[in-house]
Scaffold this motif. Structure first.
Motif, PDB file in Angstrom:
ATOM      1  N   MET A   1       9.090  -4.661  10.976  1.00  0.00           N
ATOM      2  CA  MET A   1       9.520  -5.897  10.571  1.00  0.00           C
ATOM      3  C   MET A   1       8.320  -6.942  11.117  1.00  0.00           C
ATOM      4  O   MET A   1       7.704  -6.837  12.216  1.00  0.00           O
ATOM      5  N   CYS A   2       7.872  -7.981  10.186  1.00  0.00           N
ATOM      6  CA  CYS A   2       6.858  -8.845  10.359  1.00  0.00           C
ATOM      7  C   CYS A   2       7.275 -10.334   9.937  1.00  0.00           C
ATOM      8  O   CYS A   2       8.692 -10.329   9.812  1.00  0.00           O
ATOM      9  N   ALA A   3       6.627 -11.295   9.867  1.00  0.00           N
ATOM     10  CA  ALA A   3       7.051 -12.661   9.658  1.00  0.00           C
ATOM     11  C   ALA A   3       7.497 -12.469   8.234  1.00  0.00           C
ATOM     12  O   ALA A   3       8.468 -13.254   8.180  1.00  0.00           O
ATOM     13  N   MET A   4       6.843 -12.258   6.982  1.00  0.00           N
ATOM     14  CA  MET A   4       7.354 -12.462   5.824  1.00  0.00           C
ATOM     15  C   MET A   4       7.400 -11.280   5.001  1.00  0.00           C
ATOM     16  O   MET A   4       7.577 -11.092   3.812  1.00  0.00           O
ATOM     17  N   ASN A   5       7.089 -10.041   5.438  1.00  0.00           N
ATOM     18  CA  ASN A   5       7.486  -8.792   4.534  1.00  0.00           C
ATOM     19  C   ASN A   5       6.443  -8.629   3.677  1.00  0.00           C
ATOM     20  O   ASN A   5       6.680  -8.113   2.355  1.00  0.00           O
ATOM     21  N   ALA A   6       5.146  -9.153   3.754  1.00  0.00           N
ATOM     22  CA  ALA A   6       4.208  -9.448   2.846  1.00  0.00           C
ATOM     23  C   ALA A   6       2.954  -8.504   3.075  1.00  0.00           C
ATOM     24  O   ALA A   6       2.414  -8.018   2.050  1.00  0.00           O
ATOM     25  N   VAL A   7       2.567  -8.350   4.414  1.00  0.00           N
ATOM     26  CA  VAL A   7       1.490  -7.594   4.550  1.00  0.00           C
ATOM     27  C   VAL A   7       1.664  -6.466   5.687  1.00  0.00           C
ATOM     28  O   VAL A   7       1.658  -5.377   5.309  1.00  0.00           O
ATOM     29  N   ARG A   8       1.949  -6.900   6.968  1.00  0.00           N
ATOM     30  CA  ARG A   8       2.022  -5.786   8.039  1.00  0.00           C
ATOM     31  C   ARG A   8       3.124  -4.938   7.924  1.00  0.00           C
ATOM     32  O   ARG A   8       3.040  -3.606   7.852  1.00  0.00           O
ATOM     33  N   SER A   9       4.472  -5.415   7.677  1.00  0.00           N
ATOM     34  CA  SER A   9       5.616  -4.311   7.704  1.00  0.00           C
ATOM     35  C   SER A   9       5.852  -3.735   6.272  1.00  0.00           C
ATOM     36  O   SER A   9       6.076  -2.409   6.524  1.00  0.00           O
ATOM     37  N   PRO A  10       5.331  -4.291   5.049  1.00  0.00           N
ATOM     38  CA  PRO A  10       5.263  -3.081   4.083  1.00  0.00           C
ATOM     39  C   PRO A  10       4.104  -2.190   4.154  1.00  0.00           C
ATOM     40  O   PRO A  10       4.155  -0.992   3.729  1.00  0.00           O
TER      41      PRO A  10
ATOM     42  N   GLU B   1       5.546 -13.783  -0.275  1.00  0.00           N
ATOM     43  CA  GLU B   1       4.884 -13.307  -1.271  1.00  0.00           C
ATOM     44  C   GLU B   1       4.050 -12.084  -1.306  1.00  0.00           C
ATOM     45  O   GLU B   1       3.377 -11.987  -0.466  1.00  0.00           O
ATOM     46  N   ALA B   2       4.086 -11.143  -2.425  1.00  0.00           N
ATOM     47  CA  ALA B   2       3.278  -9.857  -2.395  1.00  0.00           C
ATOM     48  C   ALA B   2       1.979 -10.478  -2.116  1.00  0.00           C
ATOM     49  O   ALA B   2       1.384 -11.389  -2.645  1.00  0.00           O
ATOM     50  N   ASP B   3       1.241  -9.548  -1.392  1.00  0.00           N
ATOM     51  CA  ASP B   3      -0.394  -9.809  -1.121  1.00  0.00           C
ATOM     52  C   ASP B   3      -1.145  -8.607  -1.676  1.00  0.00           C
ATOM     53  O   ASP B   3      -1.066  -7.561  -1.370  1.00  0.00           O
ATOM     54  N   GLY B   4      -2.024  -9.231  -2.635  1.00  0.00           N
ATOM     55  CA  GLY B   4      -2.968  -8.136  -3.389  1.00  0.00           C
ATOM     56  C   GLY B   4      -3.682  -7.286  -2.514  1.00  0.00           C
ATOM     57  O   GLY B   4      -4.224  -6.095  -3.075  1.00  0.00           O
ATOM     58  N   PHE B   5      -4.428  -7.905  -1.442  1.00  0.00           N
ATOM     59  CA  PHE B   5      -5.273  -7.097  -0.581  1.00  0.00           C
ATOM     60  C   PHE B   5      -4.462  -5.844   0.035  1.00  0.00           C
ATOM     61  O   PHE B   5      -5.237  -5.010   0.306  1.00  0.00           O
ATOM     62  N   VAL B   6      -3.227  -6.212   0.311  1.00  0.00           N
ATOM     63  CA  VAL B   6      -2.552  -4.969   0.639  1.00  0.00           C
ATOM     64  C   VAL B   6      -2.531  -3.729  -0.152  1.00  0.00           C
ATOM     65  O   VAL B   6      -2.807  -2.526   0.167  1.00  0.00           O
ATOM     66  N   LEU B   7      -2.207  -4.053  -1.441  1.00  0.00           N
ATOM     67  CA  LEU B   7      -2.218  -3.124  -2.601  1.00  0.00           C
ATOM     68  C   LEU B   7      -3.605  -2.578  -2.408  1.00  0.00           C
ATOM     69  O   LEU B   7      -3.540  -1.050  -2.808  1.00  0.00           O
TER      70      LEU B   7
ATOM     71  N   VAL C   1      -6.036  -2.283  -0.120  1.00  0.00           N
ATOM     72  CA  VAL C   1      -6.478  -1.214   0.895  1.00  0.00           C
ATOM     73  C   VAL C   1      -5.527   0.025   0.957  1.00  0.00           C
ATOM     74  O   VAL C   1      -5.953   0.908   1.503  1.00  0.00           O
ATOM     75  N   LEU C   2      -4.261   0.064   0.700  1.00  0.00           N
ATOM     76  CA  LEU C   2      -3.576   1.332   0.588  1.00  0.00           C
ATOM     77  C   LEU C   2      -3.802   2.008  -0.711  1.00  0.00           C
ATOM     78  O   LEU C   2      -3.945   3.259  -0.333  1.00  0.00           O
ATOM     79  N   ASP C   3      -3.996   1.464  -1.810  1.00  0.00           N
ATOM     80  CA  ASP C   3      -4.609   2.395  -2.771  1.00  0.00           C
ATOM     81  C   ASP C   3      -5.849   3.011  -2.457  1.00  0.00           C
ATOM     82  O   ASP C   3      -6.141   4.298  -3.135  1.00  0.00           O
ATOM     83  N   GLU C   4      -6.687   2.487  -1.667  1.00  0.00           N
ATOM     84  CA  GLU C   4      -7.933   3.209  -1.157  1.00  0.00           C
ATOM     85  C   GLU C   4      -7.828   4.572  -0.661  1.00  0.00           C
ATOM     86  O   GLU C   4      -8.433   5.286  -0.449  1.00  0.00           O
ATOM     87  N   ILE C   5      -6.544   4.681  -0.026  1.00  0.00           N
ATOM     88  CA  ILE C   5      -6.129   5.923   0.629  1.00  0.00           C
ATOM     89  C   ILE C   5      -4.769   6.649   0.026  1.00  0.00           C
ATOM     90  O   ILE C   5      -4.264   7.542   0.358  1.00  0.00           O
ATOM     91  N   GLY C   6      -4.827   6.388  -1.304  1.00  0.00           N
ATOM     92  CA  GLY C   6      -3.776   6.803  -2.240  1.00  0.00           C
ATOM     93  C   GLY C   6      -2.303   6.579  -1.958  1.00  0.00           C
ATOM     94  O   GLY C   6      -1.577   7.319  -2.470  1.00  0.00           O
ATOM     95  N   ILE C   7      -2.160   5.348  -1.610  1.00  0.00           N
ATOM     96  CA  ILE C   7      -0.828   5.023  -1.385  1.00  0.00           C
ATOM     97  C   ILE C   7      -0.460   3.788  -2.126  1.00  0.00           C
ATOM     98  O   ILE C   7      -1.200   2.792  -2.219  1.00  0.00           O
ATOM     99  N   ASP C   8       0.600   3.952  -3.327  1.00  0.00           N
ATOM    100  CA  ASP C   8       0.807   2.921  -4.232  1.00  0.00           C
ATOM    101  C   ASP C   8       2.055   2.057  -3.705  1.00  0.00           C
ATOM    102  O   ASP C   8       3.112   2.668  -3.618  1.00  0.00           O
ATOM    103  N   LEU C   9       1.780   0.749  -3.365  1.00  0.00           N
ATOM    104  CA  LEU C   9       2.786  -0.072  -2.978  1.00  0.00           C
ATOM    105  C   LEU C   9       2.923  -1.184  -4.059  1.00  0.00           C
ATOM    106  O   LEU C   9       3.712  -2.154  -3.899  1.00  0.00           O
ATOM    107  N   SER C  10       2.701  -1.150  -5.370  1.00  0.00           N
ATOM    108  CA  SER C  10       2.890  -2.110  -6.431  1.00  0.00           C
ATOM    109  C   SER C  10       4.186  -2.427  -6.906  1.00  0.00           C
ATOM    110  O   SER C  10       4.566  -3.490  -7.193  1.00  0.00           O
ATOM    111  N   ARG C  11       5.517  -1.600  -6.199  1.00  0.00           N
ATOM    112  CA  ARG C  11       6.547  -1.731  -6.638  1.00  0.00           C
ATOM    113  C   ARG C  11       7.500  -2.570  -5.279  1.00  0.00           C
ATOM    114  O   ARG C  11       8.518  -3.049  -5.552  1.00  0.00           O
ATOM    115  N   HIS C  12       6.577  -3.119  -4.141  1.00  0.00           N
ATOM    116  CA  HIS C  12       7.168  -3.630  -3.191  1.00  0.00           C
ATOM    117  C   HIS C  12       7.619  -5.201  -3.515  1.00  0.00           C
ATOM    118  O   HIS C  12       6.664  -5.529  -4.091  1.00  0.00           O
TER     119      HIS C  12
END
Length: 134
Positions: free
Chosen positions: A1-10, A35-41, A43-54
Protein backbone atom coordinates in the motif's frame (compact mmCIF):
# COMPACT_ATOMS: atom_id res chain seq x y z
CA UNK A 1 0.00 0.00 0.00
CA UNK A 2 1.28 3.47 -0.87
CA UNK A 3 -0.21 6.92 -1.23
CA UNK A 4 -1.94 6.61 -4.64
CA UNK A 5 -1.33 3.06 -5.98
CA UNK A 6 0.44 4.56 -8.96
CA UNK A 7 4.16 3.97 -8.40
CA UNK A 8 5.48 2.15 -5.33
CA UNK A 9 2.69 -0.29 -4.42
CA UNK A 10 1.93 -1.48 -7.98
CA UNK A 11 5.66 -1.91 -8.49
CA UNK A 12 5.87 -3.98 -5.29
CA UNK A 13 2.81 -6.04 -6.28
CA UNK A 14 4.25 -6.80 -9.73
CA UNK A 15 7.65 -7.74 -8.26
CA UNK A 16 6.13 -10.02 -5.60
CA UNK A 17 3.98 -11.77 -8.20
CA UNK A 18 6.95 -12.08 -10.53
CA UNK A 19 9.23 -13.67 -7.94
CA UNK A 20 6.70 -15.66 -5.93
CA UNK A 21 4.04 -16.46 -8.52
CA UNK A 22 1.00 -18.13 -7.14
CA UNK A 23 2.60 -19.16 -3.83
CA UNK A 24 1.27 -15.98 -2.18
CA UNK A 25 -1.72 -13.72 -2.75
CA UNK A 26 -0.75 -10.11 -3.39
CA UNK A 27 -2.82 -7.03 -4.23
CA UNK A 28 -1.87 -3.38 -4.10
CA UNK A 29 -3.89 -0.31 -3.24
CA UNK A 30 -3.40 3.29 -2.29
CA UNK A 31 -4.55 5.41 0.61
CA UNK A 32 -6.27 7.23 -2.25
CA UNK A 33 -6.51 6.61 -5.99
CA UNK A 34 -3.96 8.15 -8.35
CA UNK A 35 -3.11 7.99 -12.04
CA UNK A 36 -0.94 5.39 -13.80
CA UNK A 37 2.72 6.36 -14.18
CA UNK A 38 4.64 5.63 -17.39
CA UNK A 39 8.05 5.55 -15.73
CA UNK A 40 6.90 2.55 -13.64
CA UNK A 41 5.95 0.70 -16.82
CA UNK A 42 9.36 1.46 -18.32
CA UNK A 43 11.51 0.30 -15.40
CA UNK A 44 9.49 -2.87 -14.90
CA UNK A 45 9.57 -3.63 -18.63
CA UNK A 46 13.37 -3.44 -18.41
CA UNK A 47 13.29 -6.56 -16.21
CA UNK A 48 10.59 -8.36 -18.16
CA UNK A 49 7.50 -7.41 -16.14
CA UNK A 50 4.43 -6.02 -17.91
CA UNK A 51 2.32 -3.74 -15.73
CA UNK A 52 0.41 -2.08 -18.57
CA UNK A 53 -2.95 -3.44 -17.37
CA UNK A 54 -2.65 -2.00 -13.85
CA UNK A 55 -5.40 0.44 -12.86
CA UNK A 56 -4.75 2.41 -9.65
CA UNK A 57 -7.26 1.72 -6.87
CA UNK A 58 -7.85 2.94 -3.35
CA UNK A 59 -7.91 0.67 -0.33
CA UNK A 60 -11.66 1.27 -0.11
CA UNK A 61 -12.11 0.00 -3.67
CA UNK A 62 -10.00 -3.08 -2.91
CA UNK A 63 -12.06 -3.75 0.21
CA UNK A 64 -15.30 -3.40 -1.77
CA UNK A 65 -14.14 -5.68 -4.60
CA UNK A 66 -12.26 -8.37 -2.69
CA UNK A 67 -12.49 -7.75 1.01
CA UNK A 68 -9.42 -7.24 3.14
CA UNK A 69 -8.52 -10.81 4.02
CA UNK A 70 -4.78 -10.26 4.25
CA UNK A 71 -2.31 -11.56 6.81
CA UNK A 72 0.13 -8.74 6.15
CA UNK A 73 -0.18 -5.17 4.92
CA UNK A 74 3.10 -3.62 3.81
CA UNK A 75 3.02 0.15 3.67
CA UNK A 76 5.47 2.18 1.62
CA UNK A 77 4.51 5.76 2.50
CA UNK A 78 3.56 7.56 5.73
CA UNK A 79 0.03 8.25 4.46
CA UNK A 80 -0.52 4.58 3.63
CA UNK A 81 0.92 3.50 6.97
CA UNK A 82 -1.52 5.64 8.93
CA UNK A 83 -4.40 4.38 6.79
CA UNK A 84 -3.34 0.74 7.34
CA UNK A 85 -3.13 1.25 11.09
CA UNK A 86 -6.70 2.58 11.02
CA UNK A 87 -7.82 -0.48 9.04
CA UNK A 88 -6.25 -2.94 11.43
CA UNK A 89 -8.46 -1.69 14.22
CA UNK A 90 -11.23 -3.72 12.55
CA UNK A 91 -9.21 -6.24 10.47
CA UNK A 92 -6.75 -8.75 11.88
CA UNK A 93 -3.63 -8.14 9.82
CA UNK A 94 -0.03 -7.36 10.67
CA UNK A 95 1.31 -4.05 9.34
CA UNK A 96 4.93 -3.46 8.33
CA UNK A 97 6.25 -0.07 7.28
CA UNK A 98 8.95 -0.06 4.62
CA UNK A 99 9.81 3.63 4.11
CA UNK A 100 10.26 3.96 0.35
CA UNK A 101 11.31 7.11 -1.48
CA UNK A 102 8.79 8.62 -3.87
CA UNK A 103 10.61 8.77 -7.23
CA UNK A 104 8.03 11.19 -8.65
CA UNK A 105 9.57 13.89 -6.44
CA UNK A 106 12.94 13.59 -8.23
CA UNK A 107 13.86 16.42 -10.58
CA UNK A 108 16.25 16.05 -13.49
CA UNK A 109 16.55 14.68 -16.99
CA UNK A 110 14.42 11.77 -18.18
CA UNK A 111 17.32 9.37 -17.59
CA UNK A 112 17.93 10.74 -14.08
CA UNK A 113 14.24 10.30 -13.27
CA UNK A 114 14.34 6.74 -14.61
CA UNK A 115 17.35 6.09 -12.37
CA UNK A 116 15.29 7.20 -9.34
CA UNK A 117 12.55 4.75 -10.36
CA UNK A 118 15.14 2.00 -10.89
CA UNK A 119 16.52 2.64 -7.41
CA UNK A 120 13.03 2.14 -5.94
CA UNK A 121 12.48 -0.98 -8.09
CA UNK A 122 15.77 -2.50 -6.99
CA UNK A 123 15.27 -1.66 -3.31
CA UNK A 124 11.78 -3.18 -3.37
CA UNK A 125 13.12 -6.27 -5.12
CA UNK A 126 15.69 -6.84 -2.36
CA UNK A 127 13.19 -6.21 0.41
CA UNK A 128 10.48 -8.43 -1.10
CA UNK A 129 12.87 -11.32 -1.71
CA UNK A 130 14.22 -11.05 1.84
CA UNK A 131 10.78 -10.83 3.49
CA UNK A 132 8.86 -13.39 1.42
CA UNK A 133 11.56 -16.00 0.97
CA UNK A 134 10.32 -19.37 2.26
Amino acid sequence: MCAMNAVRSPMAEALAKHFFGKSIYVQSAGARKGEADGFVLTVLDEIGIDLSRHKPKSIEELEEWEGLNFDLIVTLSPEAHHKALELTRTHAAAVEYWPTADPTAFQGSREQKLDAYRDVRDALTRRIKQRLRS
